[in-house]
Motif scaffolding. Structure first.
Motif, PDB file in Angstrom:
ATOM      1  N   GLY A   1       0.809  -1.220   0.000  1.00  9.86           N
ATOM      2  CA  GLY A   1       0.000   0.000   0.000  1.00  9.86           C
ATOM      3  C   GLY A   1       0.839   1.264   0.000  1.00  9.86           C
ATOM      4  O   GLY A   1       1.702   1.466  -0.869  1.00  9.86           O
ATOM      5  N   ASP A   2       0.600   2.128   0.998  1.00  8.04           N
ATOM      6  CA  ASP A   2       1.291   3.421   1.058  1.00  8.04           C
ATOM      7  C   ASP A   2       2.781   3.285   1.364  1.00  8.04           C
ATOM      8  O   ASP A   2       3.505   4.280   1.349  1.00  8.04           O
ATOM      9  CB  ASP A   2       0.643   4.315   2.124  1.00  8.04           C
ATOM     10  N   TYR A   3       3.220   2.088   1.658  1.00  8.05           N
ATOM     11  CA  TYR A   3       4.646   1.872   1.925  1.00  8.05           C
ATOM     12  C   TYR A   3       5.391   1.398   0.672  1.00  8.05           C
ATOM     13  O   TYR A   3       6.571   1.074   0.738  1.00  8.05           O
ATOM     14  CB  TYR A   3       4.820   0.846   3.047  1.00  8.05           C
ATOM     15  N   THR A   4       4.692   1.374  -0.460  1.00  3.86           N
ATOM     16  CA  THR A   4       5.312   0.975  -1.722  1.00  3.86           C
ATOM     17  C   THR A   4       6.060   2.162  -2.333  1.00  3.86           C
ATOM     18  O   THR A   4       5.468   3.227  -2.538  1.00  3.86           O
ATOM     19  CB  THR A   4       4.245   0.484  -2.721  1.00  3.86           C
ATOM     20  N   PRO A   5       7.344   2.037  -2.625  1.00  7.11           N
ATOM     21  CA  PRO A   5       8.078   3.162  -3.229  1.00  7.11           C
ATOM     22  C   PRO A   5       7.665   3.375  -4.679  1.00  7.11           C
ATOM     23  O   PRO A   5       7.327   2.428  -5.389  1.00  7.11           O
ATOM     24  CB  PRO A   5       9.543   2.709  -3.126  1.00  7.11           C
ATOM     25  N   ASP A   6       7.682   4.646  -5.102  1.00  9.27           N
ATOM     26  CA  ASP A   6       7.399   4.932  -6.502  1.00  9.27           C
ATOM     27  C   ASP A   6       8.667   4.753  -7.328  1.00  9.27           C
ATOM     28  O   ASP A   6       9.688   4.268  -6.829  1.00  9.27           O
ATOM     29  CB  ASP A   6       6.819   6.344  -6.660  1.00  9.27           C
ATOM     30  N   LEU A   7       8.609   5.149  -8.593  1.00  7.62           N
ATOM     31  CA  LEU A   7       9.753   4.943  -9.482  1.00  7.62           C
ATOM     32  C   LEU A   7      10.981   5.728  -9.038  1.00  7.62           C
ATOM     33  O   LEU A   7      12.113   5.389  -9.396  1.00  7.62           O
ATOM     34  CB  LEU A   7       9.368   5.327 -10.916  1.00  7.62           C
ATOM     35  N   LYS A   8      10.776   6.789  -8.259  1.00  8.02           N
ATOM     36  CA  LYS A   8      11.895   7.586  -7.766  1.00  8.02           C
ATOM     37  C   LYS A   8      12.364   7.147  -6.376  1.00  8.02           C
ATOM     38  O   LYS A   8      13.264   7.753  -5.804  1.00  8.02           O
ATOM     39  CB  LYS A   8      11.497   9.062  -7.726  1.00  8.02           C
ATOM     40  N   GLY A   9      11.724   6.114  -5.851  1.00 14.28           N
ATOM     41  CA  GLY A   9      12.118   5.616  -4.541  1.00 14.28           C
ATOM     42  C   GLY A   9      11.431   6.303  -3.380  1.00 14.28           C
ATOM     43  O   GLY A   9      11.753   6.029  -2.218  1.00 14.28           O
ATOM     44  N   ASN A  10      10.483   7.189  -3.658  1.00 13.24           N
ATOM     45  CA  ASN A  10       9.770   7.895  -2.594  1.00 13.24           C
ATOM     46  C   ASN A  10       8.583   7.067  -2.115  1.00 13.24           C
ATOM     47  O   ASN A  10       7.957   6.348  -2.896  1.00 13.24           O
ATOM     48  CB  ASN A  10       9.282   9.259  -3.092  1.00 13.24           C
ATOM     49  N   ILE A  11       8.269   7.192  -0.828  1.00 14.04           N
ATOM     50  CA  ILE A  11       7.130   6.480  -0.258  1.00 14.04           C
ATOM     51  C   ILE A  11       6.228   7.466   0.474  1.00 14.04           C
ATOM     52  O   ILE A  11       6.687   8.484   0.987  1.00 14.04           O
ATOM     53  CB  ILE A  11       7.573   5.367   0.710  1.00 14.04           C
TER      54      ILE A  11
END
Length: 260
Positions: free
Chosen positions: A31-41
């Motif tokens: 869920g919200d702890y999944t990093p995006d393509l830039k590594g942000n969570i």
């Protein structure tokens, strides 16, 4: 197809099955702890620590019953490591272990603290048992199989509460963790009644034989009375068994009781 290719296919099949298994969803879809393509969570571990340690209620229960058995040791060890390290390094803060002490109680501890194992859970629990108290982190082990626990951890328990115990191997394990002058009390364990216990150690002034209060609602810890249940008529409603199948597949318990 050679053996190497078969091994790769078998590995990929295993990954595919885990991706489809709902029990692994917390690992692959956090869920919200999944990093995006830039590594942000969106959320970090600080939110988890707030929920686990800083909640308004004095007790937080982390239910790991739905965790696959092959991940149980790693997941439980990781959770303990996060909590212990955070409270250790933040011990001087108002939310650290010294200002906000924490007691970690491990139910069915023999499932992930087996003797001789060098797993992350075993190493972390040993650290808590040996050093945790001075940093405000206590440890409580609950088990029906003390003989399967690591002796190093068991020997660090300052207070022992032992209920009826018939297995001589289990009694021997408890005996080795007690002071020499108290070891004769272990001989009383097979004769204890339901709800009775022997308690000794730092938590009491003198070793005592005690009786626990019986709860009005004993919950799921009590066994069903088979002789009475067998007298009931069998339920032949197919919908009930469909619901049973869904509970199994979704790894979710039915919240309410049915009287039908």
């Amino acid at each position: 197809m050679n053996g190497f290719a078969k091994g790769i296919l078998s590995f990929l099949d295993g990954i595919r099955m885990k991706l489809k298994d709902a029990r692994y969803a917390f690992l692959f879809e956090p869920g919200d702890y999944t990093p995006d393509l830039k590594g942000n969570i969106k959320n970090d571990i600080d939110k988890l620590l707030l929920e686990w340690v800083g909640g308004e209620k004095p007790i937080t229960i982390l239910d790991l019953s739905g965790i696959p058995s092959d991940l149980m040791v790693s997941i439980s060890g990781t959770l303990l490591k996060i909590v212990y390290d955070a409270l250790f390094w933040g011990q001087e803060l108002v939310v650290g272990g010294r200002e906000q002490p924490l007691l970690v109680v491990l139910e069915e501890a023999h499932n992930y603290l087996k003797a001789g194992e060098k797993s992350i859970s075993s190493r972390t629990v040993q650290s808590i048992a040996k050093e945790g108290r001075k940093y405000g982190i206590g440890l409580g082990l609950v088990t029906q199989r003390p003989s399967e626990l690591d002796e190093t951890v068991l020997s660090q328990c300052g207070t022992i509460i032992a209920l009826r115990m018939n297995n001589s191997k289990d009694r021997s394990h408890i005996r080795s963790a007690m002071q020499d002058e108290l070891q004769t009390m272990i001989d009383l364990l097979p004769s204890l009644r339901t709800g009775e216990a022997i308690i000794c150690g730092e938590g009491v002034k003198i070793p005592s034989r005690i009786q626990f209060y019986k709860l009005n609602n004993s919950g799921k810890s009590s066994d069903p009375i088979a002789s009475e249940k067998w007298m009931n008529k069998r339920n032949t409603d197919l919908d009930k068994y469909r619901k049973l199948l869904l509970c199994w597949r979704n790894q979710k318990l039915n919240g309410g009781k049915e009287n039908e």
